[in-house]
Design a protein around this motif. Sequence first.
Motif, PDB file in Angstrom:
ATOM      1  N   GLU A   6      64.476  -8.954  25.372  1.00 38.31           N
ATOM      2  CA  GLU A   6      66.012  -8.855  25.450  1.00 38.31           C
ATOM      3  C   GLU A   6      66.240  -9.962  26.631  1.00 38.31           C
ATOM      4  OE1 GLU A   6      67.725  -6.513  24.055  1.00 38.31           O
ATOM      5  OE2 GLU A   6      66.432  -5.580  22.969  1.00 38.31           O
ATOM      6  N   SER A   7      67.048 -10.959  26.113  1.00 35.87           N
ATOM      7  CA  SER A   7      67.335 -11.918  26.927  1.00 35.87           C
ATOM      8  C   SER A   7      68.643 -12.667  26.479  1.00 35.87           C
ATOM      9  CB  SER A   7      66.397 -12.858  27.168  1.00 35.87           C
ATOM     10  OG  SER A   7      66.557 -14.069  27.900  1.00 35.87           O
ATOM     11  N   GLY A   8      69.163 -13.164  27.433  1.00 39.56           N
ATOM     12  CA  GLY A   8      70.671 -13.814  26.940  1.00 39.56           C
ATOM     13  C   GLY A   8      70.176 -15.416  26.773  1.00 39.56           C
ATOM     14  N   PHE A  45      59.025 -16.317  30.502  1.00 44.04           N
ATOM     15  CA  PHE A  45      59.911 -16.200  29.293  1.00 44.04           C
ATOM     16  C   PHE A  45      59.096 -16.952  28.310  1.00 44.04           C
ATOM     17  CE2 PHE A  45      63.281 -17.923  26.592  1.00 44.04           C
ATOM     18  CZ  PHE A  45      63.880 -16.637  26.082  1.00 44.04           C
ATOM     19  N   THR A  46      58.437 -17.954  28.330  1.00 45.38           N
ATOM     20  CA  THR A  46      57.485 -18.441  27.177  1.00 45.38           C
ATOM     21  C   THR A  46      56.512 -17.389  26.685  1.00 45.38           C
ATOM     22  OG1 THR A  46      57.901 -20.663  27.859  1.00 45.38           O
ATOM     23  CG2 THR A  46      55.898 -20.224  26.462  1.00 45.38           C
ATOM     24  N   GLN A  70      55.862  -9.559  41.127  1.00 43.67           N
ATOM     25  CA  GLN A  70      56.947 -10.190  40.470  1.00 43.67           C
ATOM     26  C   GLN A  70      56.992 -10.449  39.086  1.00 43.67           C
ATOM     27  OE1 GLN A  70      56.883 -14.493  42.292  1.00 43.67           O
ATOM     28  NE2 GLN A  70      57.912 -15.203  40.431  1.00 43.67           N
ATOM     29  N   LEU A  71      55.613 -10.628  38.503  1.00 45.72           N
ATOM     30  CA  LEU A  71      55.389 -10.651  36.829  1.00 45.72           C
ATOM     31  C   LEU A  71      55.873  -9.308  36.450  1.00 45.72           C
ATOM     32  CD1 LEU A  71      52.152 -12.628  36.931  1.00 45.72           C
ATOM     33  CD2 LEU A  71      54.422 -13.261  36.142  1.00 45.72           C
ATOM     34  N   TYR A  72      55.493  -8.161  36.912  1.00 46.96           N
ATOM     35  CA  TYR A  72      55.904  -6.804  36.558  1.00 46.96           C
ATOM     36  C   TYR A  72      57.449  -6.598  36.410  1.00 46.96           C
ATOM     37  CZ  TYR A  72      56.959  -1.825  36.736  1.00 46.96           C
ATOM     38  OH  TYR A  72      57.550  -0.629  36.561  1.00 46.96           O
ATOM     39  N   LYS A  76      59.334  -6.624  33.040  1.00 44.73           N
ATOM     40  CA  LYS A  76      60.304  -5.299  32.880  1.00 44.73           C
ATOM     41  C   LYS A  76      61.527  -5.633  32.166  1.00 44.73           C
ATOM     42  CE  LYS A  76      60.063  -0.740  33.959  1.00 44.73           C
ATOM     43  NZ  LYS A  76      59.137  -0.097  33.130  1.00 44.73           N
ATOM     44  N   GLN A  77      62.059  -6.841  32.720  1.00 46.98           N
ATOM     45  CA  GLN A  77      63.554  -7.111  32.273  1.00 46.98           C
ATOM     46  C   GLN A  77      63.477  -7.616  30.907  1.00 46.98           C
ATOM     47  OE1 GLN A  77      64.973 -10.106  35.257  1.00 46.98           O
ATOM     48  NE2 GLN A  77      65.156  -8.392  36.781  1.00 46.98           N
ATOM     49  N   PHE A  78      62.581  -8.460  30.651  1.00 46.85           N
ATOM     50  CA  PHE A  78      62.401  -9.058  29.186  1.00 46.85           C
ATOM     51  C   PHE A  78      62.036  -7.986  28.330  1.00 46.85           C
ATOM     52  CE2 PHE A  78      61.122 -13.265  31.349  1.00 46.85           C
ATOM     53  CZ  PHE A  78      62.208 -13.885  31.133  1.00 46.85           C
ATOM     54  N   PHE A  79      61.388  -6.770  28.479  1.00 50.14           N
ATOM     55  CA  PHE A  79      60.889  -5.937  27.662  1.00 50.14           C
ATOM     56  C   PHE A  79      61.286  -4.417  28.005  1.00 50.14           C
ATOM     57  CE2 PHE A  79      57.484  -8.984  27.040  1.00 50.14           C
ATOM     58  CZ  PHE A  79      57.829  -9.354  25.613  1.00 50.14           C
TER      59      PHE A  79
END
Length: 204
Positions: A6-8, A45-46, A70-72, A76-79
């Motif tokens: 989920e990303s713009g 993101f990649t 940081q990665l978590y 979490k934002q991407f998925f």
Amino acid sequence: MQFKVESGFKPTGDQPQAIKQLVDGINAHEKYQTLLGVTGSGKTFTVANVIQEVQKPTLVLAHNKTLAAQLYSEFKQFFPNNAVEYFVSYYDYYQPEAYIPVSGVYIEKDLSINEEIEKMRLSTTSSLLSGRRDVLVVASVSCLYGIGNPVEFQKNVITLERDQVISRTKLLHQLVQSLYSRTEGEFNHGNFRIKGDTVDIFPS
């Protein structure tokens, strides 16, 4: 459920080619691949798009807790609709026992456990044992002294459902076997208390 980013934003520049090469490498069972990029170039993101393409449970290892956190947060934002979990050492402080022969001094082991991180570790374990395929675990390398045998862990899981009929004595025995402690005082994680015909359980 499947992994869905989920990303713009959409992959741009070198990202689409990098995603394709990484996905092809995974499908070809390549043991090692390296994604190059400077800070802020969109490597997370990649990788998120690679995870979406291959649809496999994923373990992301970071070399320290700060980077893992940081990665978590980013994954979490991407998925947002998938099981993104955080699994690092739950010690805020750990001093192993030691003996200094010269002075004859013995230093006892001392430690401090972070309850929030312990809850996140249990959440990770729960997701992994749930049978879900959309699990992404972000962990630090220091977590490798792990959780033990999953079969043994499953033996200590107590399943309770609404309207379930269970012997009170049996339930109390199961709680004690799963290392819950009975308390009449402060009610914390991993405790249970009995008031009349009511059993209160504070899950780990």
